[in-house]
Design an enzyme around this catalytic site. Sequence first.
Site, short mmCIF file in Angstrom:
data_model
loop_
_atom_site.label_atom_id
_atom_site.label_comp_id
_atom_site.label_asym_id
_atom_site.label_seq_id
_atom_site.Cartn_x
_atom_site.Cartn_y
_atom_site.Cartn_z
N HIS A 1 0.85 -1.21 0.00
CA HIS A 1 0.00 0.00 0.00
C HIS A 1 0.88 1.26 0.00
O HIS A 1 0.61 2.23 -0.71
CB HIS A 1 -0.88 0.05 1.26
CG HIS A 1 -1.91 -1.03 1.36
ND1 HIS A 1 -1.85 -2.02 2.32
CD2 HIS A 1 -3.03 -1.29 0.64
CE1 HIS A 1 -2.89 -2.82 2.20
NE2 HIS A 1 -3.62 -2.41 1.19
N GLY B 1 -2.84 -1.55 -7.34
CA GLY B 1 -1.79 -2.57 -7.35
C GLY B 1 -2.06 -3.68 -8.36
O GLY B 1 -3.21 -4.12 -8.49
N ARG C 1 -4.79 -9.81 4.25
CA ARG C 1 -5.31 -11.10 4.71
C ARG C 1 -4.21 -12.02 5.23
O ARG C 1 -4.49 -12.97 5.95
CB ARG C 1 -6.10 -11.79 3.60
CG ARG C 1 -7.44 -11.14 3.35
CD ARG C 1 -8.29 -11.97 2.40
NE ARG C 1 -9.62 -11.40 2.24
CZ ARG C 1 -9.92 -10.43 1.38
NH1 ARG C 1 -8.97 -9.92 0.61
NH2 ARG C 1 -11.16 -9.96 1.30
P1 AMP Z 1 -6.78 -3.30 -0.45
O1 AMP Z 1 -6.50 -2.58 0.82
O2 AMP Z 1 -6.52 -4.76 -0.39
O3 AMP Z 1 -8.12 -2.95 -1.04
O4 AMP Z 1 -5.71 -2.74 -1.50
C1 AMP Z 1 -5.61 -1.37 -1.78
C2 AMP Z 1 -4.69 -1.20 -2.96
O5 AMP Z 1 -3.40 -1.71 -2.65
C3 AMP Z 1 -5.19 -1.97 -4.21
O6 AMP Z 1 -4.99 -1.19 -5.36
C4 AMP Z 1 -4.28 -3.19 -4.19
O7 AMP Z 1 -4.10 -3.76 -5.47
C5 AMP Z 1 -2.98 -2.61 -3.66
N1 AMP Z 1 -2.14 -3.67 -3.12
C6 AMP Z 1 -2.53 -4.67 -2.29
N2 AMP Z 1 -1.50 -5.51 -2.05
C7 AMP Z 1 -0.44 -5.03 -2.75
C8 AMP Z 1 0.92 -5.46 -2.91
N3 AMP Z 1 1.37 -6.56 -2.32
N4 AMP Z 1 1.73 -4.72 -3.70
C9 AMP Z 1 1.26 -3.60 -4.32
N5 AMP Z 1 0.01 -3.14 -4.20
C10 AMP Z 1 -0.84 -3.85 -3.42
#
Ligand code: AMP
Length: 282
Positions: free
Chosen positions: A37, A148, A190
């Site tokens: 993030h 991401g 997760r």
């Molecule tokens: P989330 O909090 O899971 O909804 O993710 C928020 C943003 O962070 C989304 O655009 C995801 O694709 C990105 N993201 C989550 N995990 C990763 C990672 N390991 N590397 C880069 N970006 C990520």
Amino acid sequence: MILFKKSRELQDRLSGELNFKKKIGFVPTMGALHAGHISLVEASKNENDITVCSIFINPAQFNDPKDYEKYPVTLEKDIYQLETAGCDILFLPTVNEIYPGGMIAKKFELGRLDQMLEGKFRPGHFQGVCLVMERLLDLVNPDNLYMGQKDYQQCLVIKKLLEPTLSHDKIRITVCPTLREPDGLAMSSRNLRLNEEDRKAAPAIYNVLQYIKNSFKPGNLSSLRSEAVKKLETAGFRVDYAEIADANDLSPITDWDGRQKGVALIAAFLHDIRLIDNLTLN
Ligand code: AMP
């Protein structure tokens, strides 16, 4: 960093005179932040005058209520990380703030993207993602949106969401690379819920993605697919899918012609924790 909980206050701040002609970068998240993030926040900081991050666990995108209830919350740590990264604004709305009239379902036209892979195994998921993104983008009105590659299909869905609406045509999407733990496991909120044994097994997803990449040769791919599933099952996973697909539209590749751009995508469970990951192949 300034924290806003109210949409009105966020909008007033962003559209205020102070910010006239300033470039706004936006990083939407569901919190439990990790270095992946933060890499999006850094990308935004490099290219914009103001970086806005949102933390909102969006009930509309969870097809499994237990997954929603158990979604990790680490707010203090998140605020600390965002502040350290130099994020300018954190938007931390309640469900009522985002859906003042309730979560009124709306049909977003996503074509086949809504029915395949994540769309198939998590019915309604992308509709919920679009519902929240439309609302957040209206509030923040960014120039640049950072997402991401970890959520490969979600990036395609959001590109599609932004395609037809004139009001959104100025938003540019930047897809940032997936950040991984030293053992290859894609960073994910997760992961915090994995028990010790499952955490050890989890990097098998990345190993299998690499196996697919190394074995990706012109010709029929069905044995490569089933080999990938077998390897995941041997490592203790219950597999939703292990797919080799066209990198542009995610249609499955049956016979590879040696030129088509491909991506391998996996979704699989360790106990009740569902992990997803992907790797571009050529
Ligand atoms: P989330 O909090 O899971 O909804 O993710 C928020 C943003 O962070 C989304 O655009 C995801 O694709 C990105 N993201 C989550 N995990 C990763 C990672 N390991 N590397 C880069 N970006 C990520």
